[in-house]
Design an enzyme around this catalytic site. Structure first.
Site, PDB file in Angstrom:
ATOM      1  CE1 TYR A 168      62.070  45.286  11.101  1.00  0.00           C
ATOM      2  CE2 TYR A 168      63.944  44.962   9.635  1.00  0.00           C
ATOM      3  CZ  TYR A 168      63.434  45.164  10.904  1.00  0.00           C
ATOM      4  OH  TYR A 168      64.287  45.237  11.973  1.00  0.00           O
ATOM      5  CE  LYS A 172      63.101  48.495  12.220  1.00  0.00           C
ATOM      6  NZ  LYS A 172      63.029  49.017  13.604  1.00  0.00           N
TER       7      LYS A 172
END
Length: 303
Positions: A168, A172
């Site tokens: 993640y 991101k």
């Protein structure tokens, strides 16, 4: 007249959480919406047309304009379809908001390959899916005063290095690079591109282990509704001065993150001698960068 009156927006992940709050506020401010949401579980499993359809129906019942789409945003055909839907139903496209995302949290030494691929796919390919066709449409308009907007979603997990979210965090941080690149590439076509790093209690954050998340937020301070106003501002025509930046939003605070910048440089008159390089690096860099960089995630991990 709302601040988004007559403007046309695509919102991915627009059926739940932060995306739903954005969809509702955009509609209240006069925007016409294409709302996309696969309706999957927090880890990307399954399909449910209900969330996108229900938010669109709610907006229409309230006097607004919205259509829904339940496609997989990481499929590039979905991104093209969303742009086509905006043009078909409303005749133009002004705003793309990329919220859709999933979590599959593991420490790096336990992370399955498929969980890495799934998270990277939804976040990075999901952003590419909408940005490419929207950019092509805006480029064709040849309107440097177009007031077009792309608003991406990044995370403090990337900016501060959440230790249990390597997939993640990587996705991101990639979105921050994508934001900077597209901001520079599309400025001449009247497009601004910014990223939001939100903090709110949603289905996704509630999967984070106790002590590492945001808490219950019973006072409403970490409601997804508190993220929507800064997104609405960026989507409007008054924000054309701001592009290529990352904005943090949590509770009643909105903050501007700095872009990466050089803080110190060491130089040599010729090829480096290793001992000289080591001495200069320790002298110049160590006072500025001794140990891990400051991180809210690491502070939470300490007893």
């Amino acid at each position: 007249m709302g601040s988004l009156e007559g403007r046309v927006a695509i919102v991915t992940g627009g059926g739940r959480g932060i995306g739903a709050s954005i969809s509702r506020l955009f509609a209240a401010e006069g925007a016409k919406l294409v709302i996309n949401d696969l309706g999957s579980t927090t880890d990307g499993q399954g399909v449910d047309q209900g969330p996108a359809r229900d938010i669109a129906a709610e907006i229409v019942a309230g006097g607004g304009e919205a259509v829904s789409d339940g496609g997989d945003i990481a499929d590039v055909a979905t991104g093209q379809r969303l742009v086509d839907l905006a043009l078909e139903h409303y005749g133009k496209l002004d705003i793309v908001v990329n919220v859709a995302g999933i979590l599959r949290d593991k420490m790096i030494f336990n992370l399955p390959e498929e969980d890495w691929d799934a998270v990277i796919r939804v976040h990075l390919r999901g952003h590419f899916s909408t940005i490419k066709p929207a950019a092509a449409y805006w480029r064709a308009q040849r309107n440097p005063e177009g007031q077009y907007r792309i608003i991406n979603f990044t995370s403090d997990s990337a900016l501060q290095g959440s230790p249990g979210q390597p997939n993640y965090a990587a996705a991101k941080m990639g979105i921050i690079g994508l934001t900077a690149s597209t901001a520079n590439a599309l400025a001449r076509y009247g497009v601004t591109v910014n990223a939001i790093a939100p903090g709110a209690v949603t289905r996704l954050t509630q999967t984070v282990p106790d002590g590492q998340g945001l808490g219950a937020g019973d006072d409403g301070s970490v409601s997804p509704d508190n993220i929507a106003p800064i997104v609405a501002y960026l989507a409007g025509t008054s924000s054309d001065w701001l592009s290529g930046r990352t904005i943090g939003a949590m509770g009643y605070n909105v903050k501007l993150w700095n872009n990466p910048e050089v803080v110190s440089t060491v130089t040599s008159d010729g090829p480096w001698n290793l001992e000289d390089l080591a001495a200069k690096v320790e002298q110049d860099f160590r006072p500025l960068a001794d140990g891990l960089h400051p991180s809210a995630f690491m502070a939470k991990a300490r007893p």
